[in-house]
Motif scaffolding. Structure first.
Motif, short mmCIF file in Angstrom:
data_model
loop_
_atom_site.label_atom_id
_atom_site.label_comp_id
_atom_site.label_asym_id
_atom_site.label_seq_id
_atom_site.Cartn_x
_atom_site.Cartn_y
_atom_site.Cartn_z
N ASN A 1 0.82 -1.21 0.00
CA ASN A 1 0.00 0.00 0.00
C ASN A 1 0.86 1.26 0.00
OD1 ASN A 1 -1.71 -2.05 2.14
ND2 ASN A 1 -2.79 -1.27 0.35
N ALA A 2 1.96 1.22 -0.73
CA ALA A 2 2.90 2.34 -0.72
C ALA A 2 2.28 3.65 -1.17
CB ALA A 2 4.12 2.01 -1.58
N SER A 3 1.30 3.57 -2.07
CA SER A 3 0.74 4.80 -2.64
C SER A 3 -0.23 5.51 -1.70
CB SER A 3 0.03 4.49 -3.96
OG SER A 3 -1.08 3.64 -3.73
N THR A 4 -0.70 4.83 -0.67
CA THR A 4 -1.73 5.43 0.20
C THR A 4 -1.35 5.51 1.67
OG1 THR A 4 -2.76 3.24 0.31
CG2 THR A 4 -3.67 4.81 -1.28
N ILE A 5 -0.40 4.71 2.13
CA ILE A 5 -0.18 4.60 3.58
C ILE A 5 0.41 5.87 4.18
CG2 ILE A 5 2.15 3.61 3.48
CD1 ILE A 5 1.19 1.70 5.76
N ARG A 6 1.17 6.61 3.42
CA ARG A 6 1.76 7.84 3.95
C ARG A 6 0.66 8.80 4.40
NH1 ARG A 6 6.81 10.74 2.91
NH2 ARG A 6 6.50 12.95 3.41
N TYR A 7 -0.34 8.98 3.56
CA TYR A 7 -1.45 9.89 3.91
C TYR A 7 -2.18 9.39 5.16
CZ TYR A 7 -6.05 12.04 3.78
OH TYR A 7 -7.21 12.70 4.12
N VAL A 8 -2.42 8.10 5.26
CA VAL A 8 -3.12 7.56 6.42
C VAL A 8 -2.31 7.81 7.69
CG1 VAL A 8 -4.07 5.48 7.48
CG2 VAL A 8 -4.27 5.80 5.01
N ALA A 9 -1.00 7.59 7.64
CA ALA A 9 -0.15 7.79 8.81
C ALA A 9 -0.12 9.26 9.24
CB ALA A 9 1.26 7.30 8.52
N GLU A 10 0.03 10.16 8.28
CA GLU A 10 0.10 11.58 8.62
C GLU A 10 -1.22 12.09 9.18
OE1 GLU A 10 3.61 12.79 5.41
OE2 GLU A 10 1.52 13.37 5.01
N THR A 11 -2.31 11.59 8.64
CA THR A 11 -3.63 11.97 9.14
C THR A 11 -3.84 11.44 10.55
OG1 THR A 11 -4.50 11.91 6.89
CG2 THR A 11 -6.11 11.89 8.67
N ALA A 12 -3.42 10.21 10.80
CA ALA A 12 -3.52 9.64 12.15
C ALA A 12 -2.73 10.47 13.15
CB ALA A 12 -3.02 8.20 12.14
N ALA A 13 -1.54 10.91 12.76
CA ALA A 13 -0.72 11.73 13.66
C ALA A 13 -1.43 13.03 14.02
CB ALA A 13 0.63 12.01 13.01
N GLU A 14 -2.03 13.66 13.02
CA GLU A 14 -2.79 14.89 13.30
C GLU A 14 -3.90 14.62 14.30
OE1 GLU A 14 -4.07 17.38 10.04
OE2 GLU A 14 -2.62 16.40 8.72
N GLY A 15 -4.58 13.48 14.16
CA GLY A 15 -5.66 13.15 15.08
C GLY A 15 -5.17 12.93 16.49
N ILE A 16 -4.04 12.25 16.65
CA ILE A 16 -3.48 12.01 17.99
C ILE A 16 -3.07 13.33 18.63
CG2 ILE A 16 -1.56 10.96 19.24
CD1 ILE A 16 -1.62 8.70 17.15
N LEU A 17 -2.44 14.20 17.85
CA LEU A 17 -2.00 15.49 18.37
C LEU A 17 -3.17 16.38 18.78
CD1 LEU A 17 0.91 16.28 15.89
CD2 LEU A 17 1.12 16.05 18.38
N LYS A 18 -4.17 16.44 17.92
CA LYS A 18 -5.28 17.36 18.14
C LYS A 18 -6.23 16.90 19.23
CE LYS A 18 -8.89 19.95 15.71
NZ LYS A 18 -9.48 20.27 14.38
N PHE A 19 -6.50 15.61 19.30
CA PHE A 19 -7.56 15.13 20.18
C PHE A 19 -7.07 14.35 21.40
CE2 PHE A 19 -9.43 15.44 15.89
CZ PHE A 19 -10.45 16.33 16.15
N PHE A 20 -5.80 13.94 21.40
CA PHE A 20 -5.31 13.15 22.53
C PHE A 20 -3.96 13.65 23.04
CE2 PHE A 20 -8.23 10.42 20.19
CZ PHE A 20 -9.07 10.03 21.22
N ASP A 21 -3.70 14.95 22.84
CA ASP A 21 -2.51 15.60 23.39
C ASP A 21 -1.22 14.87 23.03
OD1 ASP A 21 -4.07 17.59 24.65
OD2 ASP A 21 -4.42 16.27 26.36
N GLY A 22 -1.22 14.22 21.89
CA GLY A 22 -0.01 13.55 21.45
C GLY A 22 0.27 12.23 22.15
N LYS A 23 -0.63 11.77 22.99
CA LYS A 23 -0.40 10.53 23.76
C LYS A 23 -0.78 9.31 22.92
CE LYS A 23 -1.10 12.70 28.27
NZ LYS A 23 -1.91 12.70 29.52
N GLY A 24 0.05 9.06 21.94
CA GLY A 24 -0.25 7.93 21.07
C GLY A 24 0.96 7.51 20.28
N VAL A 25 0.80 6.41 19.57
CA VAL A 25 1.85 5.87 18.71
C VAL A 25 1.17 5.27 17.49
CG1 VAL A 25 1.84 3.65 19.91
CG2 VAL A 25 3.86 4.32 18.60
N ILE A 26 1.85 5.30 16.34
CA ILE A 26 1.29 4.77 15.09
C ILE A 26 2.10 3.54 14.70
CG2 ILE A 26 0.66 5.28 12.71
CD1 ILE A 26 0.84 8.28 13.48
N ILE A 27 1.39 2.44 14.50
CA ILE A 27 2.02 1.16 14.22
C ILE A 27 1.63 0.69 12.82
CG2 ILE A 27 2.30 -1.24 14.96
CD1 ILE A 27 3.27 0.86 17.00
N ASN A 28 2.63 0.39 12.01
CA ASN A 28 2.40 -0.25 10.72
C ASN A 28 2.75 -1.73 10.85
OD1 ASN A 28 4.31 -0.54 7.71
ND2 ASN A 28 2.13 -0.86 7.90
#
Length: 396
Positions: A28-55
């Motif tokens: 999924n090389a063509s799409t996963i970057r966008y999903v990861a970056e969007t997830a990071a924005e969500g963790i930062l905005k709604f959970f004060d950065g208290k998260g981790v993203i796992i592929n």
């Protein structure tokens, strides 16, 4: 199931992880970057950065891991590994369950790696009810094109709602919120579960059914449109159908003591307001569906005649189309046959029937809007519920 150093795991645990975002992937090389970056924005905005993203990757050869690791996730840590186990989405998700348990995460959010419609607030919608202790499991609630999600619409949604009494619109939607009670329940499943179709595309229906059948608190999250790599049912969904439906039928056997006493269907609370959406057009090759339905019945005719009425087989072989009443009867009898044999070939023989039902739905809804077609799906659910007594009469 995964390879991450003890030092990293201990550091994550000390930091206090509210949300693990898990992204299972395979090429999924063509799409996963966008999903990861969007997830990071969500963790930062709604959970004060208290998260981790796992592929959790299945051994991609197209640069998926590199695309994920090069994504700009700001200060949100990201980890990529190749999971160990039976190849499939379920094995990828099991590895994320294990990691979440090791770091004592409050919630896991799973996002499909081919998503093009994911937004940062999806992370909040899927995880917040769990973090606020309102739910143990959150399933997605999307607006989808009338010809998207055909396995959901014609078997998983009506069967799950009818059997377990919970109106979960997307029981195999792909994007879920999983709380600690749920992922700990999943982790105590015996190893043979993870050697079955649960390790593949059966994972979503397994998670949903395990949550509902074990009495966990379930909610839905309003996520708007799901835009992803859509597949034509007649050309791409045969293997997925086999894995999902064989898991659904196996769970029917395991939890018959639960669903036999369930009466009616309850609405399941939806968290958040549904935004206005625009849907991408989906074109279904109706002629191909009809042809595959006819050919499949011819192929399996002798075996099918042992438990499916001759007139139903004649109907599909002649027209390649099934109406709602015929379809429901066929689903129930295939489920009963699976109960007796536990033979996955039974589900293989059901695939042409599924093609015939989708063909019937497409033919009857060609001139309808997606909203109008959704009413047809709801009417079909009502028919399933009304015929539960018939299922009981042949099952027990």
């Amino acid at each position: 199931m995964f390879s991450v150093s003890e030092e990293i795991l201990e550091a994550l645990k000390r930091s206090g992880i509210d949300v693990v975002v898990g992204i299972p992937s395979f090429n999924n090389a063509s799409t996963i970057r966008y999903v990861a970056e969007t997830a990071a924005e969500g963790i930062l905005k709604f959970f004060d950065g208290k998260g981790v993203i796992i592929n959790s990757d299945g051994g991609s050869t197209d640069g998926t891991k590199e695309a994920f690791m090069s994504s700009d996730t700001k200060e949100i840590q990201k980890i990529s590994f190749v999971y160990r186990g039976v190849p499939g989405k379920g094995s990828a998700m099991r590895a994320v369950f294990e990691l979440a348990s090791r770091v004592d995460a409050k919630a896991i959010v799973f996002l499909d790696s081919d998503l093009r419609s994911v937004q940062p607030w999806w992370v909040e919608r899927l995880a917040k009810p769990i973090v606020m202790d309102l739910a143990d499991y959150v399933s997605p609630y999307y607006i989808r094109h009338k010809y998207d999600a055909t396995i959901t619409n014609h078997i998983c949604y009506p069967m799950t709602a009818m059997l377990y009494g919970k109106k979960i619109r997307q029981p195999i939607g792909g994007d879920f919120g999983v709380g600690k009670k749920a992922y700990e329940l999943y982790l105590v499943a015996p190893d043979n579960v993870w050697e079955s179709n649960v390790a593949r595309f059966g994972i979503d229906i397994w998670m949903t059914t395990m949550a509902v059948a074990n009495g966990l608190r379930v909610m839905q999250a309003a996520l708007g449109a799901k835009v992803h790599d859509v597949k034509d049912p007649g050309k791409h969904l045969g293997p997925m159908f086999r894995q999902v439906v064989s898991t659904l039928f196996a769970l029917m056997v395991d939890f018959e003591h639960v669903w036999k006493d369930v009466k009616g269907v309850e609405e399941v609370e939806i968290y958040g307001d549904m935004p206005e959406v625009e849907l991408e057009e989906i074109v279904v090759d109706l002629e191909n569906l009809v042809a595959k339905a006819k050919d499949g019945v011819k192929q399996y005719r002798t075996k099918l005649e042992s438990f499916i009425k001759k007139e139903l087989l004649d109907e599909v072989e002649e027209s390649g189309i099934l109406n709602v009443d015929e379809w429901i009867e066929i689903v129930f009898h295939f489920a009963k046959k699976f109960k007796r044999t536990r033979d996955e070939e039974i589900v293989d023989m059901m695939v042409p029937m599924y093609f015939a039902r989708v063909a019937g739905f497409v033919k009857s809804t060609q001139d309808l809007t997606t909203d109008e077609a959704e009413k047809v799906v709801e009417e079909q659910l009502s028919e399933f519920v009304s015929k539960k007594d018939y299922l009981m009469s042949i099952w027990f």
